[in-house]
Design a protein around this motif. Structure first.
Motif, PDB file in Angstrom:
ATOM      1  N   VAL A  79       0.870  -1.175   0.000  1.00 48.44           N
ATOM      2  CA  VAL A  79       0.000   0.000   0.000  1.00 48.44           C
ATOM      3  C   VAL A  79       0.907   1.226   0.000  1.00 48.44           C
ATOM      4  O   VAL A  79       1.816   1.316   0.821  1.00 48.44           O
ATOM      5  CB  VAL A  79      -0.912   0.042   1.234  1.00 48.44           C
ATOM      6  N   VAL A  80       0.666   2.152  -0.913  1.00 52.76           N
ATOM      7  CA  VAL A  80       1.490   3.356  -1.009  1.00 52.76           C
ATOM      8  C   VAL A  80       0.629   4.597  -0.820  1.00 52.76           C
ATOM      9  O   VAL A  80      -0.398   4.750  -1.483  1.00 52.76           O
ATOM     10  CB  VAL A  80       2.218   3.441  -2.365  1.00 52.76           C
ATOM     11  N   ASP A  81       1.050   5.462   0.088  1.00 52.97           N
ATOM     12  CA  ASP A  81       0.495   6.810   0.173  1.00 52.97           C
ATOM     13  C   ASP A  81       1.485   7.753  -0.486  1.00 52.97           C
ATOM     14  O   ASP A  81       2.659   7.806  -0.096  1.00 52.97           O
ATOM     15  CB  ASP A  81       0.251   7.222   1.631  1.00 52.97           C
ATOM     16  N   THR A  82       1.028   8.510  -1.486  1.00 47.20           N
ATOM     17  CA  THR A  82       1.937   9.340  -2.262  1.00 47.20           C
ATOM     18  C   THR A  82       2.354  10.625  -1.548  1.00 47.20           C
ATOM     19  O   THR A  82       3.288  11.291  -2.012  1.00 47.20           O
ATOM     20  CB  THR A  82       1.304   9.720  -3.613  1.00 47.20           C
ATOM     21  N   HIS A  83       1.691  10.957  -0.457  1.00 45.34           N
ATOM     22  CA  HIS A  83       2.057  12.152   0.310  1.00 45.34           C
ATOM     23  C   HIS A  83       1.228  12.158   1.585  1.00 45.34           C
ATOM     24  O   HIS A  83       0.345  11.311   1.766  1.00 45.34           O
ATOM     25  CB  HIS A  83       1.805  13.435  -0.491  1.00 45.34           C
ATOM     26  N   THR A  84       1.524  13.084   2.473  1.00 48.53           N
ATOM     27  CA  THR A  84       0.725  13.252   3.686  1.00 48.53           C
ATOM     28  C   THR A  84      -0.571  13.955   3.313  1.00 48.53           C
ATOM     29  O   THR A  84      -0.574  15.150   2.990  1.00 48.53           O
ATOM     30  CB  THR A  84       1.484  14.076   4.732  1.00 48.53           C
ATOM     31  N   HIS A  85      -1.661  13.220   3.354  1.00 56.42           N
ATOM     32  CA  HIS A  85      -2.955  13.760   2.934  1.00 56.42           C
ATOM     33  C   HIS A  85      -3.512  14.715   3.991  1.00 56.42           C
ATOM     34  O   HIS A  85      -3.483  14.413   5.188  1.00 56.42           O
ATOM     35  CB  HIS A  85      -3.948  12.614   2.718  1.00 56.42           C
ATOM     36  N   ALA A  86      -4.034  15.843   3.526  1.00 56.21           N
ATOM     37  CA  ALA A  86      -4.579  16.845   4.435  1.00 56.21           C
ATOM     38  C   ALA A  86      -6.090  16.973   4.336  1.00 56.21           C
ATOM     39  O   ALA A  86      -6.674  17.790   5.039  1.00 56.21           O
ATOM     40  CB  ALA A  86      -3.940  18.204   4.151  1.00 56.21           C
ATOM     41  N   ASP A  87      -6.722  16.150   3.480  1.00 58.04           N
ATOM     42  CA  ASP A  87      -8.163  16.299   3.280  1.00 58.04           C
ATOM     43  C   ASP A  87      -8.943  15.033   3.574  1.00 58.04           C
ATOM     44  O   ASP A  87     -10.168  15.051   3.541  1.00 58.04           O
ATOM     45  CB  ASP A  87      -8.451  16.749   1.848  1.00 58.04           C
ATOM     46  N   HIS A  88      -8.256  13.925   3.826  1.00 60.53           N
ATOM     47  CA  HIS A  88      -8.970  12.693   4.168  1.00 60.53           C
ATOM     48  C   HIS A  88      -8.059  11.792   4.998  1.00 60.53           C
ATOM     49  O   HIS A  88      -6.842  11.989   5.040  1.00 60.53           O
ATOM     50  CB  HIS A  88      -9.447  11.956   2.909  1.00 60.53           C
ATOM     51  N   LEU A  89      -8.671  10.822   5.658  1.00 59.67           N
ATOM     52  CA  LEU A  89      -7.915   9.880   6.479  1.00 59.67           C
ATOM     53  C   LEU A  89      -7.426   8.745   5.592  1.00 59.67           C
ATOM     54  O   LEU A  89      -8.198   8.128   4.862  1.00 59.67           O
ATOM     55  CB  LEU A  89      -8.791   9.318   7.605  1.00 59.67           C
ATOM     56  N   SER A  90      -6.125   8.465   5.660  1.00 58.46           N
ATOM     57  CA  SER A  90      -5.558   7.390   4.851  1.00 58.46           C
ATOM     58  C   SER A  90      -5.993   6.027   5.377  1.00 58.46           C
ATOM     59  O   SER A  90      -6.011   5.779   6.583  1.00 58.46           O
ATOM     60  CB  SER A  90      -4.030   7.470   4.883  1.00 58.46           C
ATOM     61  N   GLY A  91      -6.298   5.126   4.438  1.00 59.67           N
ATOM     62  CA  GLY A  91      -6.606   3.744   4.802  1.00 59.67           C
ATOM     63  C   GLY A  91      -5.394   2.839   4.757  1.00 59.67           C
ATOM     64  O   GLY A  91      -5.536   1.628   4.933  1.00 59.67           O
ATOM     65  N   GLY A  92      -4.199   3.405   4.527  1.00 58.06           N
ATOM     66  CA  GLY A  92      -3.016   2.575   4.365  1.00 58.06           C
ATOM     67  C   GLY A  92      -2.670   1.736   5.566  1.00 58.06           C
ATOM     68  O   GLY A  92      -2.398   0.537   5.455  1.00 58.06           O
ATOM     69  N   ARG A  93      -2.686   2.345   6.733  1.00 60.84           N
ATOM     70  CA  ARG A  93      -2.319   1.609   7.944  1.00 60.84           C
ATOM     71  C   ARG A  93      -3.316   0.493   8.237  1.00 60.84           C
ATOM     72  O   ARG A  93      -2.931  -0.616   8.606  1.00 60.84           O
ATOM     73  CB  ARG A  93      -2.252   2.574   9.123  1.00 60.84           C
ATOM     74  N   GLU A  94      -4.602   0.775   8.053  1.00 61.40           N
ATOM     75  CA  GLU A  94      -5.619  -0.234   8.344  1.00 61.40           C
ATOM     76  C   GLU A  94      -5.546  -1.388   7.349  1.00 61.40           C
ATOM     77  O   GLU A  94      -5.676  -2.566   7.730  1.00 61.40           O
ATOM     78  CB  GLU A  94      -7.007   0.408   8.320  1.00 61.40           C
ATOM     79  N   LEU A  95      -5.345  -1.089   6.065  1.00 60.03           N
ATOM     80  CA  LEU A  95      -5.188  -2.165   5.087  1.00 60.03           C
ATOM     81  C   LEU A  95      -3.981  -3.031   5.410  1.00 60.03           C
ATOM     82  O   LEU A  95      -4.038  -4.260   5.288  1.00 60.03           O
ATOM     83  CB  LEU A  95      -5.045  -1.576   3.684  1.00 60.03           C
ATOM     84  N   ALA A  96      -2.877  -2.401   5.794  1.00 66.34           N
ATOM     85  CA  ALA A  96      -1.684  -3.166   6.144  1.00 66.34           C
ATOM     86  C   ALA A  96      -1.946  -4.048   7.361  1.00 66.34           C
ATOM     87  O   ALA A  96      -1.530  -5.215   7.404  1.00 66.34           O
ATOM     88  CB  ALA A  96      -0.515  -2.217   6.408  1.00 66.34           C
ATOM     89  N   ARG A  97      -2.652  -3.506   8.348  1.00 63.62           N
ATOM     90  CA  ARG A  97      -2.962  -4.287   9.554  1.00 63.62           C
ATOM     91  C   ARG A  97      -3.829  -5.496   9.223  1.00 63.62           C
ATOM     92  O   ARG A  97      -3.622  -6.595   9.745  1.00 63.62           O
ATOM     93  CB  ARG A  97      -3.683  -3.402  10.573  1.00 63.62           C
ATOM     94  N   MET A  98      -4.783  -5.324   8.327  1.00 63.90           N
ATOM     95  CA  MET A  98      -5.729  -6.389   8.022  1.00 63.90           C
ATOM     96  C   MET A  98      -5.158  -7.460   7.096  1.00 63.90           C
ATOM     97  O   MET A  98      -5.624  -8.601   7.109  1.00 63.90           O
ATOM     98  CB  MET A  98      -6.997  -5.794   7.407  1.00 63.90           C
ATOM     99  N   THR A  99      -4.169  -7.081   6.292  1.00 64.78           N
ATOM    100  CA  THR A  99      -3.690  -8.010   5.253  1.00 64.78           C
ATOM    101  C   THR A  99      -2.243  -8.442   5.405  1.00 64.78           C
ATOM    102  O   THR A  99      -1.812  -9.384   4.735  1.00 64.78           O
ATOM    103  CB  THR A  99      -3.823  -7.344   3.864  1.00 64.78           C
ATOM    104  N   GLY A 100      -1.474  -7.761   6.241  1.00 63.35           N
ATOM    105  CA  GLY A 100      -0.050  -8.046   6.322  1.00 63.35           C
ATOM    106  C   GLY A 100       0.763  -7.374   5.244  1.00 63.35           C
ATOM    107  O   GLY A 100       1.968  -7.624   5.109  1.00 63.35           O
TER     108      GLY A 100
END
Length: 235
Positions: free
Chosen positions: A55-76
């Protein structure tokens, strides 16, 4: 590379999330996920029985909450990109991400934020908030810098004109563009250096509605025990 699965997952919403799947290994990459839509992403992965590797976040988002951490937690999966301290690993300019048969080259692309990235493939580029369709990312939010964005855009414009452009946002219902089309029609790309800097440093009164919430959530430090199932290969 031909034959891979490619899909925008948010149904044309202003925030864009992209899924890529290697046809050989059935490994997947998701770019810029939105937290509230993680259940939908999980259903999509299960539908085609693919394994999320990165999962890649292209930058620090300032308008929405990233789902990257949660996807990583759920899938490894490995959560990579931005911001520092919140992801499993940072990505550096020139690194190549390998997801099965897929190869994506990382370019540092500061401007909209200091930690901005773009991902370059053979025929397309995921431009984050550096280059939008008909516009460019604003530079008046935390860590933004107009001078850096100007140079990041010039680097993007060195790519072939037929490269497809897939940004992380679009507010007009458009699905993609090309670099050639943006060169001809994007008013900000037609500005000379000094005019671009003046435009991008002009104060703007409106701010993203969830600015404080998004920055607090997206930059919170990753838990020391929050590690991926395996390290992701970088070429």
């Amino acid at each position: 590379m031909k034959g891979f699965i490619f899909e925008e997952l948010n149904g044309g919403a202003s925030c864009r999330t992209y899924l890529l799947v290697s046809p050989r290994t059935r490994e997947a990459l998701i770019v810029d996920p939105v937290l509230e839509l993680v259940p939908t992403y999980m259903q999509r992965l299960a539908k085609d029985q693919v394994r999320l590797a990165l999962v890649v976040d292209t930058h620090t988002h300032a308008d929405h909450l990233s789902g990257g951490r949660e996807l990583a937690r759920m899938t490894g999966a490995v959560h990579a990109g931005a911001p520092e301290g919140a992801v499993h690993r940072l990505l550096s300019d020139g690194e190549v991400l390998a997801v099965g048969d897929l190869r994506l080259t990382v370019w540092a692309s500061p401007g909209h934020t200091a930690d901005g990235l773009v991902l370059v493939m053979e025929d397309r580029v995921f431009t984050g908030d550096t280059l939008l369709i008909g516009a460019t990312g604003r530079t008046d939010l935390p860590s933004g810098d107009a001078e850096s964005e100007y140079h990041s855009l010039q680097r993007l414009l060195s790519l072939p004109g037929d490269m497809l452009v897939f940004p992380s946002h679009d507010y007009g219902g458009r699905t993609f563009s090309t670099l050639g089309h943006e060169r001809l029609t994007n008013p900000r790309l037609r500005l000379e250096h000094d005019a671009f800097i003046r435009l991008m440093t002009t104060p703007r009164s409106e701010k993203p509605a969830r600015l404080a919430e998004a920055l607090a959530y997206n930059t919170r430090p990753r838990d020391a025990h929050d590690t991926p199932a395996e390290q992701f290969p970088m070429l």
